[in-house]
Scaffold this motif. Structure first.
Motif, PDB file in Angstrom:
ATOM      1  N   LYS A 183      63.187 132.190  19.219  1.00 45.23           N
ATOM      2  CA  LYS A 183      62.882 131.633  17.994  1.00 45.23           C
ATOM      3  C   LYS A 183      64.097 131.525  17.078  1.00 45.23           C
ATOM      4  O   LYS A 183      64.561 130.498  16.548  1.00 45.23           O
ATOM      5  CB  LYS A 183      61.616 132.036  17.210  1.00 45.23           C
ATOM      6  N   VAL A 184      64.513 132.652  16.839  1.00 48.54           N
ATOM      7  CA  VAL A 184      65.842 132.773  15.977  1.00 48.54           C
ATOM      8  C   VAL A 184      66.963 132.215  16.689  1.00 48.54           C
ATOM      9  O   VAL A 184      67.783 131.424  16.090  1.00 48.54           O
ATOM     10  CB  VAL A 184      66.302 134.274  15.872  1.00 48.54           C
ATOM     11  N   LEU A 185      67.214 132.158  17.913  1.00 45.93           N
ATOM     12  CA  LEU A 185      68.346 131.415  18.468  1.00 45.93           C
ATOM     13  C   LEU A 185      68.214 130.034  18.604  1.00 45.93           C
ATOM     14  O   LEU A 185      69.325 129.235  18.244  1.00 45.93           O
ATOM     15  CB  LEU A 185      68.795 131.861  19.944  1.00 45.93           C
ATOM     16  N   LYS A 186      67.023 129.533  18.590  1.00 53.77           N
ATOM     17  CA  LYS A 186      66.572 128.007  18.444  1.00 53.77           C
ATOM     18  C   LYS A 186      66.934 127.490  16.963  1.00 53.77           C
ATOM     19  O   LYS A 186      67.639 126.324  17.033  1.00 53.77           O
ATOM     20  CB  LYS A 186      65.432 127.763  18.968  1.00 53.77           C
ATOM     21  N   ARG A 187      66.564 128.544  16.186  1.00 53.95           N
ATOM     22  CA  ARG A 187      66.952 127.771  14.625  1.00 53.95           C
ATOM     23  C   ARG A 187      68.205 127.829  14.140  1.00 53.95           C
ATOM     24  O   ARG A 187      68.925 126.780  13.881  1.00 53.95           O
ATOM     25  CB  ARG A 187      66.255 128.812  13.717  1.00 53.95           C
ATOM     26  N   ILE A 188      69.216 128.834  14.912  1.00 51.77           N
ATOM     27  CA  ILE A 188      70.539 128.978  14.450  1.00 51.77           C
ATOM     28  C   ILE A 188      71.195 127.972  15.262  1.00 51.77           C
ATOM     29  O   ILE A 188      72.261 127.264  14.925  1.00 51.77           O
ATOM     30  CB  ILE A 188      71.204 130.360  15.126  1.00 51.77           C
ATOM     31  N   LYS A 189      70.657 127.590  16.677  1.00 50.83           N
ATOM     32  CA  LYS A 189      71.356 126.509  17.330  1.00 50.83           C
ATOM     33  C   LYS A 189      71.311 125.063  16.375  1.00 50.83           C
ATOM     34  O   LYS A 189      72.378 124.387  16.507  1.00 50.83           O
ATOM     35  CB  LYS A 189      70.556 126.375  18.605  1.00 50.83           C
ATOM     36  N   ASN A 190      70.215 124.992  15.804  1.00 52.06           N
ATOM     37  CA  ASN A 190      69.954 123.633  15.118  1.00 52.06           C
ATOM     38  C   ASN A 190      70.853 123.678  13.895  1.00 52.06           C
ATOM     39  O   ASN A 190      71.286 122.720  13.386  1.00 52.06           O
ATOM     40  CB  ASN A 190      68.432 123.431  14.886  1.00 52.06           C
ATOM     41  N   GLU A 191      70.824 124.922  13.027  1.00 54.83           N
ATOM     42  CA  GLU A 191      71.459 124.749  11.877  1.00 54.83           C
ATOM     43  C   GLU A 191      73.120 124.748  12.131  1.00 54.83           C
ATOM     44  O   GLU A 191      73.682 123.854  11.130  1.00 54.83           O
ATOM     45  CB  GLU A 191      71.319 126.297  11.199  1.00 54.83           C
ATOM     46  N   VAL A 192      73.649 125.139  13.277  1.00 54.56           N
ATOM     47  CA  VAL A 192      74.955 125.203  13.317  1.00 54.56           C
ATOM     48  C   VAL A 192      75.520 123.878  14.032  1.00 54.56           C
ATOM     49  O   VAL A 192      76.577 123.420  13.934  1.00 54.56           O
ATOM     50  CB  VAL A 192      75.481 126.376  13.897  1.00 54.56           C
ATOM     51  N   GLY A 193      74.310 123.559  14.887  1.00 56.52           N
ATOM     52  CA  GLY A 193      74.916 122.312  15.646  1.00 56.52           C
ATOM     53  C   GLY A 193      75.479 122.738  16.960  1.00 56.52           C
ATOM     54  O   GLY A 193      76.547 121.860  17.313  1.00 56.52           O
ATOM     55  N   CYS A 194      75.521 123.944  17.608  1.00 57.56           N
ATOM     56  CA  CYS A 194      76.366 124.352  18.389  1.00 57.56           C
ATOM     57  C   CYS A 194      75.288 124.474  19.820  1.00 57.56           C
ATOM     58  O   CYS A 194      74.205 124.168  19.923  1.00 57.56           O
ATOM     59  CB  CYS A 194      76.840 125.823  18.251  1.00 57.56           C
ATOM     60  N   HIS A 195      76.360 124.531  20.876  1.00 55.91           N
ATOM     61  CA  HIS A 195      75.391 124.549  22.418  1.00 55.91           C
ATOM     62  C   HIS A 195      75.187 126.163  22.545  1.00 55.91           C
ATOM     63  O   HIS A 195      75.991 126.636  23.159  1.00 55.91           O
ATOM     64  CB  HIS A 195      76.369 123.765  23.262  1.00 55.91           C
ATOM     65  N   ILE A 196      74.065 126.740  22.207  1.00 53.71           N
ATOM     66  CA  ILE A 196      73.289 127.708  22.797  1.00 53.71           C
ATOM     67  C   ILE A 196      72.681 127.689  23.910  1.00 53.71           C
ATOM     68  O   ILE A 196      71.560 126.795  23.934  1.00 53.71           O
ATOM     69  CB  ILE A 196      72.921 128.478  21.578  1.00 53.71           C
ATOM     70  N   THR A 197      73.096 128.055  24.929  1.00 53.03           N
ATOM     71  CA  THR A 197      72.118 128.096  26.084  1.00 53.03           C
ATOM     72  C   THR A 197      71.510 129.359  26.545  1.00 53.03           C
ATOM     73  O   THR A 197      72.311 130.251  27.048  1.00 53.03           O
ATOM     74  CB  THR A 197      72.725 127.516  27.406  1.00 53.03           C
ATOM     75  N   GLY A 198      70.258 129.840  26.750  1.00 51.68           N
ATOM     76  CA  GLY A 198      69.841 131.084  27.038  1.00 51.68           C
ATOM     77  C   GLY A 198      69.311 130.952  28.668  1.00 51.68           C
ATOM     78  O   GLY A 198      69.115 129.753  29.123  1.00 51.68           O
ATOM     79  N   PHE A 199      69.202 132.124  29.032  1.00 50.11           N
ATOM     80  CA  PHE A 199      68.560 132.108  30.571  1.00 50.11           C
ATOM     81  C   PHE A 199      67.363 131.569  30.775  1.00 50.11           C
ATOM     82  O   PHE A 199      67.123 130.960  31.649  1.00 50.11           O
ATOM     83  CB  PHE A 199      68.414 133.749  30.957  1.00 50.11           C
ATOM     84  N   ARG A 200      66.350 131.444  29.666  1.00 51.06           N
ATOM     85  CA  ARG A 200      65.272 130.794  29.739  1.00 51.06           C
ATOM     86  C   ARG A 200      65.517 129.346  29.414  1.00 51.06           C
ATOM     87  O   ARG A 200      64.715 128.436  30.259  1.00 51.06           O
ATOM     88  CB  ARG A 200      64.425 131.172  28.451  1.00 51.06           C
ATOM     89  N   ASP A 201      66.655 128.807  29.166  1.00 52.67           N
ATOM     90  CA  ASP A 201      66.899 127.179  29.295  1.00 52.67           C
ATOM     91  C   ASP A 201      67.462 126.652  30.704  1.00 52.67           C
ATOM     92  O   ASP A 201      67.520 125.524  30.831  1.00 52.67           O
ATOM     93  CB  ASP A 201      67.803 126.849  28.239  1.00 52.67           C
ATOM     94  N   MET A 202      67.711 127.646  31.306  1.00 57.85           N
ATOM     95  CA  MET A 202      68.661 127.508  32.651  1.00 57.85           C
ATOM     96  C   MET A 202      67.590 127.470  33.841  1.00 57.85           C
ATOM     97  O   MET A 202      66.706 128.327  33.823  1.00 57.85           O
ATOM     98  CB  MET A 202      69.803 128.401  32.796  1.00 57.85           C
ATOM     99  N   SER A 203      67.965 126.824  34.925  1.00 54.57           N
ATOM    100  CA  SER A 203      67.250 126.884  36.113  1.00 54.57           C
ATOM    101  C   SER A 203      67.562 128.194  36.886  1.00 54.57           C
ATOM    102  O   SER A 203      68.753 128.601  36.683  1.00 54.57           O
ATOM    103  CB  SER A 203      67.428 125.685  37.189  1.00 54.57           C
ATOM    104  N   VAL A 204      66.786 128.605  38.052  1.00 52.98           N
ATOM    105  CA  VAL A 204      67.234 129.596  38.593  1.00 52.98           C
ATOM    106  C   VAL A 204      68.310 129.462  39.317  1.00 52.98           C
ATOM    107  O   VAL A 204      69.371 130.523  39.446  1.00 52.98           O
ATOM    108  CB  VAL A 204      66.010 130.136  39.748  1.00 52.98           C
ATOM    109  N   GLU A 205      68.598 128.074  39.730  1.00 42.87           N
ATOM    110  CA  GLU A 205      69.820 127.963  40.579  1.00 42.87           C
ATOM    111  C   GLU A 205      70.974 127.977  39.691  1.00 42.87           C
ATOM    112  O   GLU A 205      72.286 128.527  40.034  1.00 42.87           O
ATOM    113  CB  GLU A 205      69.677 126.540  41.020  1.00 42.87           C
TER     114      GLU A 205
END
Length: 267
Positions: free
Chosen positions: A104-126
């Motif tokens: 939740k914190v990372l998502k908020r910061i991603k929106n505030e800064v407008g940067c590309h934050i990608t977590g493991f949960r956002d990625m496919s297994v592949e």
């Protein structure tokens, strides 16, 4: 005197690239024969560590996600102790906050800064497998995070620095390893190690603790044990660690791990 081994996994017990422990099998058998506990203390998830514990026939407690929690098999310590939750197989001491809150914190910061934050949960297994070199099975297990989030920031240096600053402003901290960061809150490998040492002392009375790692991320664990050990990294050097009593053993990863066990435990 009884001994207890605390160990990092990646680059220590496991080869940094192949994730193989074959070079350490003889030393692990030596520990089993002497009934010496082997405690994993790693950034890896519970799901990942359970695979290695089963394959290596290890039934001792283990520390997950950079000290996010301690999983203690039921009936391992035959006395009451404080814990935060009980599952079918474990009593769990939690130091970190739930994964969903970190996300939740990372998502908020991603929106505030407008940067590309990608977590493991956002990625496919592949995608995780391709990025990390893990096979698909372990990539899926690495996504099952409970107390931290592994993420990468792909943007300008200015936005990266701003995002990292905001992570700290939000009360989280981060650990960097290669391309990835781990966002954490309360996770502490050293504190988790100290808690387990206290429980082992109640069980074993007099004992000696040995900790084995390969990097700065292992420092808090190494500070907590009686005998801190450092194995070599891939280019046959030891990472600079500010710990006067460190025992440096020659050998990269599991090769050094095996040598340390044989030197400190004996045949």
């Amino acid at each position: 005197m009884k001994k207890v081994i605390f160990t990092d996994l990646d680059g220590t017990l496991l080869d940094r690239f192949s994730y193989s422990y074959n070079q350490a099998l003889e030393a692990i058998s030596l520990l089993h024969n002497k009934e010496i506990p082997i405690v994993f203390c790693s950034a890896k998830t519970r799901a990942e560590q359970e695979v290695y514990r089963e394959e290596l026939n290890i039934e001792d407690p283990f520390i997950v996600e950079n000290g996010g929690a301690i999983f203690i098999p039921r009936d391992y310590f035959l006395f009451p102790f404080n814990h935060h939750k009980a599952t079918k197989d474990y009593l769990v001491i939690e130091l970190g906050i739930p994964h969903r809150k970190v996300r939740k914190v990372l998502k908020r910061i991603k929106n505030e800064v407008g940067c590309h934050i990608t977590g493991f949960r956002d990625m496919s297994v592949e995608e995780v497998a391709r990025d990390t070199g893990l096979d698909l099975k372990f990539a899926a297990l690495a996504k099952q995070r409970e107390y931290d989030e592994t993420f990468k920031i792909e943007d300008t240096q200015e936005k990266i620095e701003l995002a990292l600053a905001k992570i700290e402003e939000a009360g989280l901290s981060y650990i960097r390893g290669g391309r990835y960061y781990a966002a954490i809150s309360g996770n502490d490998k050293g504190k988790a190690t100290e808690i387990l040492i206290g429980l082992f002392r109640r069980k074993l009375n007099k004992m000696e603790t040995i900790g084995i790692g390969d990097s700065q991320n292992d420092l808090s664990m190494l500070k907590a044990v009686d005998v801190p050990v450092l194995v070599q990294k891939l280019d046959n050097h030891w990472e600079e660690i500010n710990l006067a009593s460190i025992y440096k053993v020659e050998g990269v990863g599991p090769q050094g791990w095996s040598k340390a066990i044989k030197e400190l435990i004996g045949g």
